[in-house]
Every structure is written in C-alpha cells, then in structure tokens.
Design a protein around this motif. Structure first.
Motif, mmCIF file in Angstrom:
data_model
loop_
_atom_site.group_PDB
_atom_site.id
_atom_site.type_symbol
_atom_site.label_atom_id
_atom_site.label_comp_id
_atom_site.label_asym_id
_atom_site.label_seq_id
_atom_site.Cartn_x
_atom_site.Cartn_y
_atom_site.Cartn_z
ATOM 1 N N GLY A 128 0.748 -1.166 -0.115
ATOM 2 C CA GLY A 128 -0.081 -0.079 -0.162
ATOM 3 C C GLY A 128 0.975 1.203 -0.058
ATOM 4 N N SER A 129 2.187 0.999 0.086
ATOM 5 C CA SER A 129 3.021 2.441 0.010
ATOM 6 C C SER A 129 3.125 3.098 -1.210
ATOM 7 N N LEU A 130 3.424 4.457 -1.348
ATOM 8 C CA LEU A 130 3.528 5.035 -2.746
ATOM 9 C C LEU A 130 4.376 4.609 -3.649
ATOM 10 N N THR A 131 5.682 4.096 -2.948
ATOM 11 C CA THR A 131 6.847 4.027 -3.815
ATOM 12 C C THR A 131 7.306 4.865 -4.644
ATOM 13 N N GLY A 132 8.408 4.824 -5.597
ATOM 14 C CA GLY A 132 8.804 5.751 -6.406
ATOM 15 C C GLY A 132 7.759 6.121 -7.427
ATOM 16 N N TYR A 133 8.388 7.476 -7.755
ATOM 17 C CA TYR A 133 7.425 8.257 -8.794
ATOM 18 C C TYR A 133 8.252 9.145 -9.521
ATOM 19 N N ALA A 134 8.553 9.211 -10.711
ATOM 20 C CA ALA A 134 9.338 10.123 -11.559
ATOM 21 C C ALA A 134 9.118 11.623 -11.250
ATOM 22 N N GLY A 135 7.775 12.038 -11.046
ATOM 23 C CA GLY A 135 7.700 13.421 -10.887
ATOM 24 C C GLY A 135 7.705 13.805 -9.210
ATOM 25 N N GLY A 136 7.923 12.801 -8.263
ATOM 26 C CA GLY A 136 8.146 13.305 -6.800
ATOM 27 C C GLY A 136 7.083 12.562 -6.011
ATOM 28 N N LEU A 137 7.123 12.144 -5.017
ATOM 29 C CA LEU A 137 6.073 11.396 -4.372
ATOM 30 C C LEU A 137 4.866 12.513 -3.875
ATOM 31 N N TRP A 138 5.171 13.648 -3.656
ATOM 32 C CA TRP A 138 4.155 14.659 -3.521
ATOM 33 C C TRP A 138 2.951 14.773 -4.563
ATOM 34 N N ARG A 139 3.819 14.444 -5.907
ATOM 35 C CA ARG A 139 2.696 14.763 -6.955
ATOM 36 C C ARG A 139 1.823 13.540 -6.929
ATOM 37 N N LYS A 140 2.360 12.294 -6.697
ATOM 38 C CA LYS A 140 1.801 10.991 -6.805
ATOM 39 C C LYS A 140 0.543 11.006 -5.648
ATOM 40 N N LYS A 141 1.174 11.554 -4.541
ATOM 41 C CA LYS A 141 -0.046 11.750 -3.698
ATOM 42 C C LYS A 141 -1.183 12.655 -3.861
ATOM 43 N N TRP A 142 -1.056 13.552 -4.698
ATOM 44 C CA TRP A 142 -1.682 14.696 -4.828
ATOM 45 C C TRP A 142 -2.720 14.035 -6.068
ATOM 46 N N LEU A 143 -2.191 13.370 -6.787
ATOM 47 C CA LEU A 143 -3.070 12.663 -8.009
ATOM 48 C C LEU A 143 -3.860 11.698 -7.510
ATOM 49 N N LEU A 144 -3.320 10.913 -6.486
ATOM 50 C CA LEU A 144 -4.379 9.956 -6.227
ATOM 51 C C LEU A 144 -5.445 10.485 -5.215
ATOM 52 N N GLU A 145 -4.934 11.656 -4.655
ATOM 53 C CA GLU A 145 -6.172 12.010 -3.739
ATOM 54 C C GLU A 145 -7.266 13.027 -4.557
ATOM 55 N N HIS A 146 -6.771 13.678 -5.739
ATOM 56 C CA HIS A 146 -7.512 14.274 -6.669
ATOM 57 C C HIS A 146 -8.464 13.090 -7.198
ATOM 58 N N GLU A 147 -8.174 12.105 -7.285
ATOM 59 C CA GLU A 147 -8.853 10.977 -8.069
ATOM 60 C C GLU A 147 -9.730 10.128 -7.079
ATOM 61 N N THR A 148 -9.496 10.511 -5.750
ATOM 62 C CA THR A 148 -10.229 9.660 -4.818
ATOM 63 C C THR A 148 -11.800 10.511 -4.636
ATOM 64 N N PRO A 149 -12.936 9.653 -4.621
ATOM 65 C CA PRO A 149 -14.056 10.311 -4.561
ATOM 66 C C PRO A 149 -14.277 11.409 -3.458
ATOM 67 N N SER A 150 -15.128 12.416 -3.472
ATOM 68 C CA SER A 150 -15.302 13.156 -2.302
ATOM 69 C C SER A 150 -16.057 12.424 -0.849
ATOM 70 N N ASN A 151 -16.527 11.356 -1.211
ATOM 71 C CA ASN A 151 -17.229 10.780 -0.225
ATOM 72 C C ASN A 151 -16.372 9.677 0.423
ATOM 73 N N GLN A 152 -15.203 9.403 0.127
ATOM 74 C CA GLN A 152 -14.212 8.381 0.274
ATOM 75 C C GLN A 152 -13.006 9.074 0.963
ATOM 76 N N GLN A 153 -12.635 8.675 2.168
ATOM 77 C CA GLN A 153 -11.488 9.198 2.661
ATOM 78 C C GLN A 153 -10.310 8.471 1.911
ATOM 79 N N SER A 154 -9.300 9.434 1.384
ATOM 80 C CA SER A 154 -7.727 8.798 0.849
ATOM 81 C C SER A 154 -7.287 7.990 1.833
ATOM 82 N N LEU A 155 -6.551 7.159 1.144
ATOM 83 C CA LEU A 155 -5.773 6.134 2.140
ATOM 84 C C LEU A 155 -4.314 6.766 2.176
ATOM 85 N N PHE A 156 -3.987 7.752 1.426
ATOM 86 C CA PHE A 156 -2.537 8.342 1.543
ATOM 87 C C PHE A 156 -2.781 9.646 2.109
#
Length: 156
Positions: A128-156
């Motif tokens: 469940g860890s974010l692991t590497g991301y070429a654009g930086g983990l903070w961008r990966k986290k942002w993208l995943l949270e952006h795609e999380t439905p508003s009625n669902q809590q982000s896992l990240f």
C-alpha cells in the motif's frame, strides 16, 4: 513535433506531439508558459485542464508514445486501471502474464512518457506504500487524492 507549456496545480506541464498524436506529457518544476497552442495539441490541453478541474476521468485524444514493444504493452495495461483505483506492481506483472516480470514492468512504468494520461501514478507497492514516482511522491499523492471520490477518505 510541436510543444506547448501550460500551468497545472503540480507545475508546468509540457506537451509534445504532432499529427500522429501526443508523444510526451511531463511535469516541470519551472518553465515559461506558452502563449499559443498548436492545433495538434489543443485537445490534449483542453482535456488535461478538465482533468485538473475535476471534470474528466479519461482521455480521448490521439496518443503516439515511443517505446519498446514491452513498454507499449505495459503502458496499455496502465490505461486499463480505472480512475480512482490503484494496483500493485505485482498485480501489474500478473496482468501482463508474467509474475516474474515485476521489475521489468516497474521499469517500463517509470519510463512512461505520458504523465497522467497513462496513469502510472495508480501503481503502488503491494503493502500500500506509494513507492517511487518520477515526478516526486508529493505529486503522486496529490494525483491519487485528486482521484479519490469526495465521499471516500484517501488512504494516503
């Protein structure tokens, strides 16, 4: 090959392509924004802006990424990951038909030339860890949270 630089919540987005399709989308920490958008890239710009505004979940403009046959296969499999969902690198290698190809799949994932459109950010570690991301983990986290439905809590 035409190139345009647009603003996004995660930095300057570079989009390059021609009449055959978009071959490169990447994010930069800084850069100069374009004042005009070439005709071949207008649809890509519109759809990426809609994505960042929360109005789009998939992309329909023509793609033309350069890569090996295996990389192309991995990138196509990444496009099958639904918006708002994640899979592990192990799951990705299984979908490719070879559980032993996990490192090769991870390498191809890291060489993805089409940021966001080929959603490599949706691949996470088996734990469940974010692991590497070429654009930086903070961008990966942002993208995943952006795609999380508003009625669902982000896992990240």
């Amino acid at each position: 090959m035409q190139t345009v630089f647009i603003n996004s919540p995660l930095g300057i987005t570079k989009i390059s392509g021609d009449e055959k399709g978009v071959g490169l989308i990447s994010v930069l920490s800084e850069g100069e924004l374009s004042t005009t958008i070439p005709n071949q890239l207008q649809e890509a710009v519109i759809q990426l802006q809609e994505y960042f505004e929360g109005k789009r979940q998939d992309f329909t403009f023509k793609l033309n990424p350069k890569g090996t046959d295996f990389q192309q296969k991995v990138w196509q499999e990444l496009r099958n990951i639904p918006f708002g969902k994640t899979i592990s690198y192990l799951d990705l290698s299984k979908k490719l038909g070879d559980v032993k190809a996990i490192r090769a799949a991870a390498s191809a994932n890291g060489k993805n030339p089409l940021w966001i459109v080929v959603p490599c950010h949706r691949v996470i570690g088996s734990d469940g860890s974010l692991t590497g991301y070429a654009g930086g983990l903070w961008r990966k986290k942002w993208l995943l949270e952006h795609e999380t439905p508003s009625n669902q809590q982000s896992l990240f």
